[in-house]
Every structure is written in C-alpha cells, then in structure tokens.
Design a protein around this motif. Sequence first.
Motif, PDB file in Angstrom:
ATOM      1  N   GLU A   1       4.002 -11.131   0.146  1.00 15.99           N
ATOM      2  CA  GLU A   1       4.715  -9.989   0.710  1.00 15.99           C
ATOM      3  C   GLU A   1       3.796  -8.773   0.819  1.00 15.99           C
ATOM      4  O   GLU A   1       3.781  -8.073   1.845  1.00 15.99           O
ATOM      5  CB  GLU A   1       5.927  -9.652  -0.170  1.00 15.99           C
ATOM      6  N   TYR A   2       3.006  -8.505  -0.224  1.00 13.95           N
ATOM      7  CA  TYR A   2       2.027  -7.418  -0.181  1.00 13.95           C
ATOM      8  C   TYR A   2       1.064  -7.624   0.998  1.00 13.95           C
ATOM      9  O   TYR A   2       0.763  -6.701   1.755  1.00 13.95           O
ATOM     10  CB  TYR A   2       1.203  -7.375  -1.474  1.00 13.95           C
ATOM     11  N   ALA A   3       0.552  -8.862   1.101  1.00 14.66           N
ATOM     12  CA  ALA A   3      -0.445  -9.145   2.133  1.00 14.66           C
ATOM     13  C   ALA A   3       0.135  -8.987   3.533  1.00 14.66           C
ATOM     14  O   ALA A   3      -0.526  -8.452   4.437  1.00 14.66           O
ATOM     15  CB  ALA A   3      -0.998 -10.556   1.937  1.00 14.66           C
ATOM     16  N   ARG A   4       1.369  -9.465   3.745  1.00 14.66           N
ATOM     17  CA  ARG A   4       2.000  -9.338   5.060  1.00 14.66           C
ATOM     18  C   ARG A   4       2.171  -7.870   5.441  1.00 14.66           C
ATOM     19  O   ARG A   4       1.878  -7.468   6.575  1.00 14.66           O
ATOM     20  CB  ARG A   4       3.363 -10.045   5.067  1.00 14.66           C
ATOM     21  N   LYS A   5       2.660  -7.074   4.475  1.00 13.84           N
ATOM     22  CA  LYS A   5       2.847  -5.657   4.770  1.00 13.84           C
ATOM     23  C   LYS A   5       1.512  -4.988   5.077  1.00 13.84           C
ATOM     24  O   LYS A   5       1.402  -4.191   6.025  1.00 13.84           O
ATOM     25  CB  LYS A   5       3.540  -4.966   3.591  1.00 13.84           C
ATOM     26  N   ARG A   6       0.500  -5.299   4.277  1.00 13.13           N
ATOM     27  CA  ARG A   6      -0.814  -4.688   4.489  1.00 13.13           C
ATOM     28  C   ARG A   6      -1.375  -5.061   5.866  1.00 13.13           C
ATOM     29  O   ARG A   6      -1.894  -4.196   6.596  1.00 13.13           O
ATOM     30  CB  ARG A   6      -1.770  -5.136   3.393  1.00 13.13           C
ATOM     31  N   GLU A   7      -1.288  -6.340   6.234  1.00 14.09           N
ATOM     32  CA  GLU A   7      -1.807  -6.780   7.527  1.00 14.09           C
ATOM     33  C   GLU A   7      -1.066  -6.097   8.672  1.00 14.09           C
ATOM     34  O   GLU A   7      -1.685  -5.695   9.673  1.00 14.09           O
ATOM     35  CB  GLU A   7      -1.689  -8.304   7.637  1.00 14.09           C
ATOM     36  N   HIS A   8       0.257  -5.980   8.539  1.00 12.29           N
ATOM     37  CA  HIS A   8       1.052  -5.332   9.586  1.00 12.29           C
ATOM     38  C   HIS A   8       0.636  -3.875   9.752  1.00 12.29           C
ATOM     39  O   HIS A   8       0.420  -3.383  10.879  1.00 12.29           O
ATOM     40  CB  HIS A   8       2.538  -5.437   9.238  1.00 12.29           C
TER      41      HIS A   8
ATOM     42  N   ALA B   1      -3.973   8.549   8.358  1.00 12.98           N
ATOM     43  CA  ALA B   1      -3.371   7.200   8.380  1.00 12.98           C
ATOM     44  C   ALA B   1      -3.924   6.339   7.242  1.00 12.98           C
ATOM     45  O   ALA B   1      -4.362   5.204   7.436  1.00 12.98           O
ATOM     46  CB  ALA B   1      -3.585   6.526   9.726  1.00 12.98           C
ATOM     47  N   VAL B   2      -3.907   6.920   6.035  1.00  6.46           N
ATOM     48  CA  VAL B   2      -4.352   6.214   4.833  1.00  6.46           C
ATOM     49  C   VAL B   2      -3.182   6.163   3.849  1.00  6.46           C
ATOM     50  O   VAL B   2      -2.510   7.185   3.625  1.00  6.46           O
ATOM     51  CB  VAL B   2      -5.567   6.909   4.182  1.00  6.46           C
ATOM     52  N   ALA B   3      -2.945   4.990   3.277  1.00  6.09           N
ATOM     53  CA  ALA B   3      -1.827   4.791   2.351  1.00  6.09           C
ATOM     54  C   ALA B   3      -2.337   4.235   1.030  1.00  6.09           C
ATOM     55  O   ALA B   3      -3.333   3.510   0.988  1.00  6.09           O
ATOM     56  CB  ALA B   3      -0.807   3.835   2.952  1.00  6.09           C
ATOM     57  N   VAL B   4      -1.650   4.586  -0.057  1.00  5.28           N
ATOM     58  CA  VAL B   4      -1.909   4.003  -1.375  1.00  5.28           C
ATOM     59  C   VAL B   4      -0.640   3.311  -1.846  1.00  5.28           C
ATOM     60  O   VAL B   4       0.464   3.868  -1.748  1.00  5.28           O
ATOM     61  CB  VAL B   4      -2.335   5.071  -2.406  1.00  5.28           C
ATOM     62  N   GLU B   5      -0.813   2.093  -2.333  1.00  2.00           N
ATOM     63  CA  GLU B   5       0.313   1.351  -2.886  1.00  2.00           C
ATOM     64  C   GLU B   5      -0.054   0.865  -4.279  1.00  2.00           C
ATOM     65  O   GLU B   5      -1.110   0.252  -4.467  1.00  2.00           O
ATOM     66  CB  GLU B   5       0.681   0.166  -1.990  1.00  2.00           C
ATOM     67  N   LEU B   6       0.793   1.160  -5.240  1.00  2.68           N
ATOM     68  CA  LEU B   6       0.589   0.677  -6.607  1.00  2.68           C
ATOM     69  C   LEU B   6       0.985  -0.787  -6.693  1.00  2.68           C
ATOM     70  O   LEU B   6       2.084  -1.176  -6.270  1.00  2.68           O
ATOM     71  CB  LEU B   6       1.422   1.494  -7.594  1.00  2.68           C
ATOM     72  N   ASP B   7       0.094  -1.600  -7.246  1.00  3.55           N
ATOM     73  CA  ASP B   7       0.370  -3.026  -7.436  1.00  3.55           C
ATOM     74  C   ASP B   7       0.981  -3.213  -8.821  1.00  3.55           C
ATOM     75  O   ASP B   7       0.280  -3.278  -9.820  1.00  3.55           O
ATOM     76  CB  ASP B   7      -0.932  -3.815  -7.304  1.00  3.55           C
ATOM     77  N   THR B   8       2.303  -3.253  -8.860  1.00  5.28           N
ATOM     78  CA  THR B   8       3.003  -3.375 -10.152  1.00  5.28           C
ATOM     79  C   THR B   8       3.797  -4.663 -10.212  1.00  5.28           C
ATOM     80  O   THR B   8       4.905  -4.716 -10.736  1.00  5.28           O
ATOM     81  CB  THR B   8       3.938  -2.175 -10.391  1.00  5.28           C
TER      82      THR B   8
ATOM     83  N   LEU C   1      -1.583  -1.691  12.850  1.00  4.28           N
ATOM     84  CA  LEU C   1      -1.147  -0.429  13.457  1.00  4.28           C
ATOM     85  C   LEU C   1      -2.161   0.689  13.241  1.00  4.28           C
ATOM     86  O   LEU C   1      -1.925   1.830  13.634  1.00  4.28           O
ATOM     87  CB  LEU C   1       0.204  -0.014  12.865  1.00  4.28           C
ATOM     88  N   GLY C   2      -3.278   0.371  12.592  1.00  7.03           N
ATOM     89  CA  GLY C   2      -4.326   1.358  12.379  1.00  7.03           C
ATOM     90  C   GLY C   2      -4.211   2.137  11.083  1.00  7.03           C
ATOM     91  O   GLY C   2      -4.900   3.147  10.896  1.00  7.03           O
ATOM     92  N   ILE C   3      -3.358   1.678  10.153  1.00  9.26           N
ATOM     93  CA  ILE C   3      -3.159   2.362   8.871  1.00  9.26           C
ATOM     94  C   ILE C   3      -3.966   1.637   7.793  1.00  9.26           C
ATOM     95  O   ILE C   3      -3.806   0.430   7.598  1.00  9.26           O
ATOM     96  CB  ILE C   3      -1.666   2.402   8.486  1.00  9.26           C
ATOM     97  N   THR C   4      -4.830   2.365   7.107  1.00  4.49           N
ATOM     98  CA  THR C   4      -5.618   1.796   6.010  1.00  4.49           C
ATOM     99  C   THR C   4      -4.786   1.814   4.727  1.00  4.49           C
ATOM    100  O   THR C   4      -4.257   2.855   4.336  1.00  4.49           O
ATOM    101  CB  THR C   4      -6.910   2.600   5.790  1.00  4.49           C
ATOM    102  N   VAL C   5      -4.681   0.656   4.067  1.00  4.69           N
ATOM    103  CA  VAL C   5      -3.888   0.539   2.842  1.00  4.69           C
ATOM    104  C   VAL C   5      -4.826   0.277   1.664  1.00  4.69           C
ATOM    105  O   VAL C   5      -5.612  -0.676   1.689  1.00  4.69           O
ATOM    106  CB  VAL C   5      -2.851  -0.590   2.944  1.00  4.69           C
TER     107      VAL C   5
END
Length: 345
Positions: free
Chosen positions: A290-297, A270-277, A301-305
């Motif tokens: 928007e990035y912050a809202r998605k990350r917090e959500h 449950a680990v995710a990587v997102e490119l900040d472009t 749910l227990g997913i590390t971003v």
Amino acid sequence: MTHNTPLSPRPLHHLSDIHRRVLTAAQLRKHGVPAAELTERCRPGGPWRQLLPGVVLLRSGPPTSEERLHATLLYAARVPGTGVPPQPSPEGPHGPVYAEAMITGLAALTLHGFASAPPLPALDRIDVLVPRARRLRSTDAVRIVRTPVMPAPQQVTGLPVAPVPRAVADAVADLAEAREVRPLLSEAVRAGHCEPTAVVRELHQARLLGRPHVVDAVDSLLAEGRALAEDRLYRMVRENGLPDPVWNVDLRLPGGPHLGGLDAYWPDEAVAVELDTRAARQDEDALWSEYARKREHLERLGITVVHISPRKLRESLEQQAAVVRTALTASGDRPPAAHVLVLPR
C-alpha cells in the motif's frame, strides 16, 4: 571441616566474590566436595543453602538479588555439547560465560532500568530465556521461557539480558491486566529503549495480541509512538531551518480520487514526508504494498515522497533533515507537478 575450609584441590581465588558464593554441584565436585558432604552442608541450619536444583549458595541466609540472578543463569546455562553448566576459568576474570541462557521478563526490564518494573527483591520468580530444545523445568524461583530462536543478549551489569522488546513480551505473557501491561510498553518507547513496532512484533510472535488487555495496551502504545514520532518530525523541521510545510494533510486530484494522507507537505516544491509506522500485528507485506502504490502514484504526478521511520528520527534527526532539504532543493530541476487539492486530515 567448617564452612570456611578451602575447597581443595582447585582454588577459587580467580573467581569474583559472587562466583565464589554461588556454584553448581558439578563445580563443587571439581573442587573436591563429595555429594554426601554437599548434602550435609545444605541441611536446614547448615552453613550452605541449595537455591535451585544443583545450584548452591555457599553461605546460610537468604540470597541477594545478584546471587539469585547468577543462580538462575547457572541453573539454565550449559556449555554446548556437554549438557553441564559453564565452568569459570582462570583466564576469565569476569566470571563464566552463560551459554544458551539469558535473563528476561520483569527481571530483565529492571536490569535495563525500567522504573515501571518491580525491584528485584519483590520478584518471586526470575524469568530465564533458553532454546526450545532445552530440557529444563520451571521451579518456584525460576520460570523457564523457551524460544525457537535466541536473540543476541545485551550485557547488563555483566549478565546476559534479553533485549528490551523480547523482555517486554516475556513479561507481558505473565500479566493479566492492561494497567500492568501499559506502563511497561509506554516506558519502552518513551525512555528510548526501542520503537513501538519492535515491541508489537515480539508480542505478535509470542501470540499475545489475541488477549484483549494486551490489545488495549498496544493501541495506546501505537498512538503514543506516533505522537512521539510526529513531535520529532516537528523538531526536525524547526531545529534544522527547513521551510514550514503544511502538516497532516490529504491530497486529492481535482474532481478525482483521494491520493492519500501525508504527515508533511511542501506544496511549492511538491515534496512530501510520510512516517513509516507499520505495526507487526498487521500484514507487513500488504502494508508495504500500500505504501509503495501510494508513493508510485504520487511520484507519477511529480510529487517526491520521503519515507522516514520513527527510529531514524530518533537516531539521526540531522541526517533525515538533510534528505528532506535535498529533495526540496532539487525541486527546481524537476518538471512541474500535477495540480492537487491539499485538504486538512
């Protein structure tokens, strides 16, 4: 007096050759050359040549590219508070410091080593960046570019040169077609000079993103920049022994809302990587929200971003791999994540 006669009373032996050959009228007066003699020497057929208002080449014939660059800086630079160009001193063996002026535009990109920029002899005019309050006029050989905030110059071949993002924006301002703009933007990123967002930010500040041919080139730049960042992300995983993730996926709650897209995801950990472009032509505050809202959500749910910028991937690939490895290793210490659907993006 011939043109080889020493300029007394102040000798020029402490100057480099280029600073002997290109001087201002004010400097020549300090070396004992009166205005009338200067005018006589610069007449057609005379031994000297006036390159720019108040700037003289102490020989006849066309100037070299190096002489043109120094003449441009002498014309535009000044010592703060004096209103006159900087004077070389015996303590400065590398020549004068050109205060409040730097080469920008296509000439700067050529000095930075851009293959897509024309060679210096092919440029009819050299762009020079100065503070907005400076009272200077452009000439046939020099285009004055004004800015409210001067960037920190980079020293290239001993000359103050605008950083690549700023030089690109100043060059683009004078170009009328996408086919001229696109190679400059592409090389800035592909050659590793800077990130796409840095270029877009300068174009935005210069109010150039309203020009259709610039927008077309920027779209290509951002697509290319993302592709390069994704390639580096693949390399990060492959070269640092990380387990293979699923690439470019969307997450969704079963029977529930879409949670967002991710560049890489390790379902078991449950680990995710997102490119900040993020691009500066968009509202950065809104995008970051928007990035912050998605990350917090996702983290509820227990997913590390893990957010990674293209710049970090370019400059510290191993360090970013270590961050991801730590997140993967720590997954066993966290409560199980909520069940989510993993869909191709």
